[in-house]
Write an enzyme that holds these catalytic residues in place. Structure first.
Site, PDB file in Angstrom:
ATOM      1  N   GLY A  13      -9.057  -1.829  10.471  1.00 13.74           N
ATOM      2  CA  GLY A  13      -7.870  -1.054  10.451  1.00 13.74           C
ATOM      3  C   GLY A  13      -8.252   0.475  10.573  1.00 13.74           C
ATOM      4  O   GLY A  13      -8.716   0.711  11.590  1.00 13.74           O
ATOM      5  N   TYR A  16       3.228   4.932   7.499  1.00 16.08           N
ATOM      6  CA  TYR A  16       2.947   3.393   7.788  1.00 16.08           C
ATOM      7  C   TYR A  16       2.401   3.162   8.824  1.00 16.08           C
ATOM      8  O   TYR A  16       2.958   3.782  10.132  1.00 16.08           O
ATOM      9  CB  TYR A  16       4.372   2.723   7.473  1.00 16.08           C
ATOM     10  N   THR A  49      -4.368  -2.385  -2.086  1.00 23.76           N
ATOM     11  CA  THR A  49      -3.180  -2.223  -2.825  1.00 23.76           C
ATOM     12  C   THR A  49      -3.120  -3.397  -3.812  1.00 23.76           C
ATOM     13  O   THR A  49      -3.739  -4.408  -3.469  1.00 23.76           O
ATOM     14  CB  THR A  49      -1.866  -2.479  -1.930  1.00 23.76           C
ATOM     15  N   TYR A  89      -1.080   2.663  -7.026  1.00 27.81           N
ATOM     16  CA  TYR A  89      -1.395   3.143  -5.711  1.00 27.81           C
ATOM     17  C   TYR A  89      -1.051   4.559  -5.632  1.00 27.81           C
ATOM     18  O   TYR A  89      -1.516   5.439  -4.989  1.00 27.81           O
ATOM     19  CB  TYR A  89      -0.719   2.272  -4.568  1.00 27.81           C
ATOM     20  N   GLN A 118       4.419   0.432  -6.705  1.00 25.53           N
ATOM     21  CA  GLN A 118       3.254   1.009  -6.568  1.00 25.53           C
ATOM     22  C   GLN A 118       2.531   2.116  -7.429  1.00 25.53           C
ATOM     23  O   GLN A 118       2.079   3.089  -6.835  1.00 25.53           O
ATOM     24  CB  GLN A 118       3.133   1.521  -5.098  1.00 25.53           C
ATOM     25  N   ASP A 137       0.249  -4.217  -5.598  1.00 27.31           N
ATOM     26  CA  ASP A 137       1.590  -3.834  -6.113  1.00 27.31           C
ATOM     27  C   ASP A 137       2.259  -4.741  -6.996  1.00 27.31           C
ATOM     28  O   ASP A 137       1.938  -6.012  -7.186  1.00 27.31           O
ATOM     29  CB  ASP A 137       2.409  -3.963  -4.549  1.00 27.31           C
TER      30      ASP A 137
HETATM   31  P1  NAD Z   1      -7.227  -2.204   5.225  1.00 26.80           P
HETATM   32  O1  NAD Z   1      -6.874  -3.364   4.369  1.00 26.80           O
HETATM   33  O2  NAD Z   1      -7.006  -2.780   6.837  1.00 26.80           O
HETATM   34  O3  NAD Z   1      -8.679  -1.666   5.237  1.00 26.80           O
HETATM   35  C1  NAD Z   1      -9.022  -1.290   4.155  1.00 26.80           C
HETATM   36  C2  NAD Z   1     -10.414  -1.079   4.060  1.00 26.80           C
HETATM   37  O4  NAD Z   1     -11.418  -0.793   3.024  1.00 26.80           O
HETATM   38  C3  NAD Z   1     -11.273  -2.385   4.518  1.00 26.80           C
HETATM   39  O5  NAD Z   1     -12.218  -2.432   5.589  1.00 26.80           O
HETATM   40  C4  NAD Z   1     -12.158  -2.870   3.134  1.00 26.80           C
HETATM   41  O6  NAD Z   1     -13.004  -3.509   3.270  1.00 26.80           O
HETATM   42  C5  NAD Z   1     -12.324  -1.608   2.592  1.00 26.80           C
HETATM   43  N1  NAD Z   1     -12.640  -1.737   1.089  1.00 26.80           N
HETATM   44  C6  NAD Z   1     -11.633  -2.281   0.255  1.00 26.80           C
HETATM   45  N2  NAD Z   1     -12.247  -2.078  -1.034  1.00 26.80           N
HETATM   46  C7  NAD Z   1     -13.472  -1.757  -0.908  1.00 26.80           C
HETATM   47  C8  NAD Z   1     -14.502  -1.346  -1.572  1.00 26.80           C
HETATM   48  N3  NAD Z   1     -14.545  -1.758  -2.982  1.00 26.80           N
HETATM   49  N4  NAD Z   1     -15.614  -0.790  -1.050  1.00 26.80           N
HETATM   50  C9  NAD Z   1     -15.655  -0.745   0.186  1.00 26.80           C
HETATM   51  N5  NAD Z   1     -14.685  -0.738   1.003  1.00 26.80           N
HETATM   52  C10 NAD Z   1     -13.502  -1.443   0.460  1.00 26.80           C
HETATM   53  O7  NAD Z   1      -6.019  -0.856   5.458  1.00 26.80           O
HETATM   54  P2  NAD Z   1      -5.834   0.172   6.257  1.00 26.80           P
HETATM   55  O8  NAD Z   1      -4.377   0.265   6.226  1.00 26.80           O
HETATM   56  O9  NAD Z   1      -6.846   0.340   7.370  1.00 26.80           O
HETATM   57  O10 NAD Z   1      -6.076   1.427   5.310  1.00 26.80           O
HETATM   58  C11 NAD Z   1      -7.154   2.498   5.219  1.00 26.80           C
HETATM   59  C12 NAD Z   1      -6.757   3.458   4.344  1.00 26.80           C
HETATM   60  O11 NAD Z   1      -5.498   4.158   4.692  1.00 26.80           O
HETATM   61  C13 NAD Z   1      -6.731   3.146   2.996  1.00 26.80           C
HETATM   62  O12 NAD Z   1      -6.961   4.008   1.955  1.00 26.80           O
HETATM   63  C14 NAD Z   1      -5.227   3.170   2.973  1.00 26.80           C
HETATM   64  O13 NAD Z   1      -4.593   3.089   1.345  1.00 26.80           O
HETATM   65  C15 NAD Z   1      -4.706   4.236   3.816  1.00 26.80           C
HETATM   66  N6  NAD Z   1      -3.352   4.125   4.119  1.00 26.80           N
HETATM   67  C16 NAD Z   1      -2.806   3.161   5.013  1.00 26.80           C
HETATM   68  C17 NAD Z   1      -1.617   3.199   5.325  1.00 26.80           C
HETATM   69  C18 NAD Z   1      -1.068   1.898   6.095  1.00 26.80           C
HETATM   70  O14 NAD Z   1       0.205   1.957   6.599  1.00 26.80           O
HETATM   71  N7  NAD Z   1      -1.918   1.265   6.605  1.00 26.80           N
HETATM   72  C19 NAD Z   1      -0.543   4.183   5.016  1.00 26.80           C
HETATM   73  C20 NAD Z   1      -1.132   5.389   4.249  1.00 26.80           C
HETATM   74  C21 NAD Z   1      -2.480   5.174   3.712  1.00 26.80           C
END
Ligand code: NAD
Length: 240
Positions: free
Chosen positions: A14, A180, A87, A148, A145, A89
């Protein structure tokens, strides 16, 4: 950034994967932390050449041990990107204490744990970058949320406060509040809900992970040397 040692939490998929690649492409030695699937992490390392090390960012001791192992193997840690997040939720009535605690433990506690493990060293060496990944939902809130949004809003506050402790020592602490972005996390949002969300984004689409990663790379660079305690919104115009 050339030669800097960087840890990206949740760095194998991601947004985190895009950040790992962006920092590597700018000359950093990157270690991608991950919390889940070993096989996926192995494939990531094979494809990118970036080392991946597993530990739970919500576990204080695991962060101390993980960061010490990175320093032993690659050198002192200069850059930390606190990207790992989950998340859980649900409307308040249906949200369990465990849903609340786990999101706070990983999303917000992870930032604290990683800073405890690395910030002192950065200060002593007179250079460091911490970038925390917050969220538009931490700025504006989002239905279903409370956990979150509270954790992400907490990240924005944590960033401002820690920035003050690093400012005189060459250590900047900033946050990004992504809108997003097209990742597995957003793929979990039901299609009709996502359609409504996208309809409210002025640019008319989800973000790409690399668009967040470029902003992170900027904050880690010398171009951002006078920025600290800031939360940069990267959200396709979805300002609240
Ligand atoms: P994702 O779910 O694809 O990736 C999340 C990553 O966090 C994964 O690699 C997972 O292994 C890791 N992770 C989860 N729990 C963990 C733990 N306890 N220890 C170590 N690693 C852990 O999500 P993403 O969309 O790539 O999100 C990345 C960040 O961006 C997050 O903090 C998310 O909240 C934030 N974010 C995402 C969005 C979106 O729209 N995708 C929007 C705003 C913020």
């Amino acid at each position: 950034m050339m030669g800097r040692v960087a840890i990206v939490t949740g760095g194998t998929r991601g947004i985190g994967e895009a950040i790992s690649l962006a920092l590597r492409d700018r000359g950093c030695t990157v270690v991608a932390n991950y919390g889940g699937n070993d096989e996926k992490a192995r494939i990531f390392t094979e494809a990118t050449g970036i080392a991946a090390i597993k530990w739970d960012v919500g576990d204080h001791q695991a962060c101390l041990d993980g960061c010490a192992a990175v320093a032993d193997q690659f050198g002192p840690v200069d850059i930390v990107i606190n990207n790992a997040g989950i998340t859980r939720d649900g409307v308040l009535a249906k949200m369990s204490f465990d849903d609340w605690n786990e999101v706070m433990r990983i999303n917000l506690g992870g930032c604290f744990n990683m800073a405890k493990a690395t910030f002192g060293g950065m200060r002593n060496r007179g250079w460091g970058r911490i970038v925390n990944i917050g969220s538009v939902n931490g700025q504006a809130g989002q239905y279903g949320q409370v956990n979150y949004a509270a954790a992400k809003s907490g990240i924005h506050g944590f960033t401002k406060a820690l920035a003050q402790e690093g400012a005189k020592f060459g250590v900047t602490v900033n946050a990004i509040a992504p809108g997003y972005v097209d990742t597995d996390m957003v793929a979990a949002v039901p299609a009709p809900v996502l359609e409504k969300i996208v309809a409210k984004i002025p640019v008319g689409r989800l973000g790409h992970a690399y668009e967040i990663a470029r902003a992170v790379a900027f904050l880690c660079s010398e171009n951002a040397s006078f920025m600290t305690g800031s939360t940069l919104s990267v959200n396709g115009g979805q300002h609240m």
